[in-house]
Scaffold this motif. Structure first.
Motif, PDB file in Angstrom:
ATOM      1  N   ALA A  76      50.675  29.188  48.001  1.00 36.03           N
ATOM      2  CA  ALA A  76      49.462  29.764  47.420  1.00 36.03           C
ATOM      3  C   ALA A  76      49.819  30.334  46.049  1.00 36.03           C
ATOM      4  O   ALA A  76      50.798  31.069  45.908  1.00 36.03           O
ATOM      5  CB  ALA A  76      48.907  30.869  48.315  1.00 36.03           C
ATOM      6  N   TYR A  77      49.024  29.973  45.044  1.00 37.12           N
ATOM      7  CA  TYR A  77      49.283  30.467  43.692  1.00 37.12           C
ATOM      8  C   TYR A  77      47.977  30.530  42.907  1.00 37.12           C
ATOM      9  O   TYR A  77      46.991  29.870  43.251  1.00 37.12           O
ATOM     10  CB  TYR A  77      50.297  29.581  42.963  1.00 37.12           C
ATOM     11  CG  TYR A  77      49.886  28.137  42.795  1.00 37.12           C
ATOM     12  CD1 TYR A  77      49.227  27.709  41.647  1.00 37.12           C
ATOM     13  CD2 TYR A  77      50.150  27.201  43.789  1.00 37.12           C
ATOM     14  CE1 TYR A  77      48.844  26.386  41.485  1.00 37.12           C
ATOM     15  CE2 TYR A  77      49.784  25.882  43.640  1.00 37.12           C
ATOM     16  CZ  TYR A  77      49.122  25.477  42.490  1.00 37.12           C
ATOM     17  OH  TYR A  77      48.744  24.176  42.337  1.00 37.12           O
ATOM     18  N   VAL A  78      47.967  31.340  41.852  1.00 33.23           N
ATOM     19  CA  VAL A  78      46.821  31.432  40.962  1.00 33.23           C
ATOM     20  C   VAL A  78      47.062  30.440  39.829  1.00 33.23           C
ATOM     21  O   VAL A  78      48.027  30.566  39.078  1.00 33.23           O
ATOM     22  CB  VAL A  78      46.626  32.870  40.428  1.00 33.23           C
ATOM     23  CG1 VAL A  78      45.506  32.919  39.400  1.00 33.23           C
ATOM     24  CG2 VAL A  78      46.334  33.825  41.580  1.00 33.23           C
ATOM     25  N   SER A  79      46.192  29.450  39.722  1.00 34.61           N
ATOM     26  CA  SER A  79      46.368  28.404  38.716  1.00 34.61           C
ATOM     27  C   SER A  79      45.655  28.732  37.409  1.00 34.61           C
ATOM     28  O   SER A  79      46.029  28.213  36.358  1.00 34.61           O
ATOM     29  CB  SER A  79      45.851  27.065  39.238  1.00 34.61           C
ATOM     30  OG  SER A  79      44.442  27.110  39.436  1.00 34.61           O
ATOM     31  N   GLU A  80      44.652  29.604  37.481  1.00 33.47           N
ATOM     32  CA  GLU A  80      43.858  29.886  36.289  1.00 33.47           C
ATOM     33  C   GLU A  80      43.226  31.265  36.402  1.00 33.47           C
ATOM     34  O   GLU A  80      42.831  31.700  37.479  1.00 33.47           O
ATOM     35  CB  GLU A  80      42.760  28.833  36.152  1.00 33.47           C
ATOM     36  CG  GLU A  80      41.891  28.974  34.942  1.00 33.47           C
ATOM     37  CD  GLU A  80      40.795  27.924  34.916  1.00 33.47           C
ATOM     38  OE1 GLU A  80      39.748  28.224  34.322  1.00 33.47           O
ATOM     39  OE2 GLU A  80      40.964  26.830  35.485  1.00 33.47           O
ATOM     40  N   SER A  81      43.130  31.940  35.260  1.00 30.01           N
ATOM     41  CA  SER A  81      42.466  33.231  35.186  1.00 30.01           C
ATOM     42  C   SER A  81      41.980  33.431  33.756  1.00 30.01           C
ATOM     43  O   SER A  81      42.608  32.948  32.814  1.00 30.01           O
ATOM     44  CB  SER A  81      43.430  34.362  35.563  1.00 30.01           C
ATOM     45  OG  SER A  81      42.783  35.621  35.425  1.00 30.01           O
ATOM     46  N   ASP A  82      40.878  34.136  33.608  1.00 23.04           N
ATOM     47  CA  ASP A  82      40.402  34.414  32.263  1.00 23.04           C
ATOM     48  C   ASP A  82      40.796  35.817  31.792  1.00 23.04           C
ATOM     49  O   ASP A  82      40.248  36.326  30.822  1.00 23.04           O
ATOM     50  CB  ASP A  82      38.894  34.193  32.139  1.00 23.04           C
ATOM     51  CG  ASP A  82      38.078  35.070  33.067  1.00 23.04           C
ATOM     52  OD1 ASP A  82      38.664  35.843  33.849  1.00 23.04           O
ATOM     53  OD2 ASP A  82      36.839  34.979  33.030  1.00 23.04           O
ATOM     54  N   CYS A  83      41.802  36.414  32.450  1.00 25.58           N
ATOM     55  CA  CYS A  83      42.308  37.715  32.006  1.00 25.58           C
ATOM     56  C   CYS A  83      43.211  37.518  30.781  1.00 25.58           C
ATOM     57  O   CYS A  83      43.658  36.409  30.497  1.00 25.58           O
ATOM     58  CB  CYS A  83      43.061  38.429  33.122  1.00 25.58           C
ATOM     59  SG  CYS A  83      44.584  37.614  33.649  1.00 25.58           S
ATOM     60  N   ASP A  84      43.476  38.594  30.065  1.00 28.87           N
ATOM     61  CA  ASP A  84      44.255  38.505  28.829  1.00 28.87           C
ATOM     62  C   ASP A  84      45.748  38.270  29.061  1.00 28.87           C
ATOM     63  O   ASP A  84      46.378  37.503  28.341  1.00 28.87           O
ATOM     64  CB  ASP A  84      44.081  39.776  27.991  1.00 28.87           C
ATOM     65  CG  ASP A  84      42.680  39.891  27.418  1.00 28.87           C
ATOM     66  OD1 ASP A  84      42.034  38.838  27.215  1.00 28.87           O
ATOM     67  OD2 ASP A  84      42.233  41.024  27.179  1.00 28.87           O
ATOM     68  N   ASN A  85      46.335  38.934  30.074  1.00 28.03           N
ATOM     69  CA  ASN A  85      47.800  38.907  30.174  1.00 28.03           C
ATOM     70  C   ASN A  85      48.371  37.734  30.969  1.00 28.03           C
ATOM     71  O   ASN A  85      49.546  37.428  30.849  1.00 28.03           O
ATOM     72  CB  ASN A  85      48.327  40.232  30.718  1.00 28.03           C
ATOM     73  CG  ASN A  85      47.827  40.546  32.111  1.00 28.03           C
ATOM     74  OD1 ASN A  85      47.448  39.655  32.872  1.00 28.03           O
ATOM     75  ND2 ASN A  85      47.816  41.825  32.449  1.00 28.03           N
ATOM     76  N   GLN A  86      47.614  37.076  31.810  1.00 30.68           N
ATOM     77  CA  GLN A  86      48.031  35.882  32.554  1.00 30.68           C
ATOM     78  C   GLN A  86      49.232  36.104  33.477  1.00 30.68           C
ATOM     79  O   GLN A  86      49.897  35.140  33.860  1.00 30.68           O
ATOM     80  CB  GLN A  86      48.322  34.723  31.596  1.00 30.68           C
ATOM     81  CG  GLN A  86      47.116  34.270  30.788  1.00 30.68           C
ATOM     82  CD  GLN A  86      46.081  33.569  31.643  1.00 30.68           C
ATOM     83  OE1 GLN A  86      46.355  32.526  32.205  1.00 30.68           O
ATOM     84  NE2 GLN A  86      44.899  34.164  31.754  1.00 30.68           N
ATOM     85  N   ILE A  87      49.516  37.351  33.838  1.00 33.72           N
ATOM     86  CA  ILE A  87      50.648  37.629  34.736  1.00 33.72           C
ATOM     87  C   ILE A  87      50.430  36.955  36.092  1.00 33.72           C
ATOM     88  O   ILE A  87      51.361  36.390  36.670  1.00 33.72           O
ATOM     89  CB  ILE A  87      50.877  39.144  34.881  1.00 33.72           C
ATOM     90  CG1 ILE A  87      51.384  39.705  33.556  1.00 33.72           C
ATOM     91  CG2 ILE A  87      51.845  39.443  36.015  1.00 33.72           C
ATOM     92  CD1 ILE A  87      51.486  41.211  33.516  1.00 33.72           C
TER      93      ILE A  87
END
Length: 115
Positions: A76-87
């Motif tokens: 399980a992983y986060v492939s995309e986010s619209d946050c600034d830091n992308q951590i």
């Protein structure tokens, strides 16, 4: 009927061996029990089986932000986010062999594994 100490010890050993074998069988034969728990600001957003491939878009109904959670091949992983830091995007995938949590602080999202 009197039971000797040897018989009692043998009986207890047999019970322990059978209990250990049953526990091992349950653990190894049911790998689908691990769940991916997603919370947003401490409130449960959803739970998803780790061994069932899925893509989940996490975010409010108004679409003001989003995180994309991918579950595939037991990871399980986060492939995309619209946050600034992308951590959250750069955090390694969670598997049954890892201990950790994926966090997106700007959105208040936490992804972790639960049995």
């Amino acid at each position: 009927m009197k039971i000797s100490n040897r018989m009692l010890i043998a009986l207890l050993a047999l019970i322990l061996v059978l209990a250990a074998a049953a526990g091992a069988a349950i653990y190894f034969l049911m790998p689908g029990g691990t769940q991916v728990l997603v919370t947003v600001n401490g409130v449960e957003y959803g739970t998803y089986p780790l061994h069932t491939d899925a893509t989940v878009v996490i975010g409010p109904e108004d679409g003001s932000w989003h995180n994309t959670l991918v579950i595939e091949d037991g990871k399980a992983y986060v492939s995309e986010s619209d946050c600034d830091n992308q951590i959250c995007v750069h955090t390694p995938a969670l598997t049954e062999d890892t201990i950790g949590i994926i966090v997106c602080l700007p959105h208040g999202v936490a992804v972790e594994l639960k049995e």
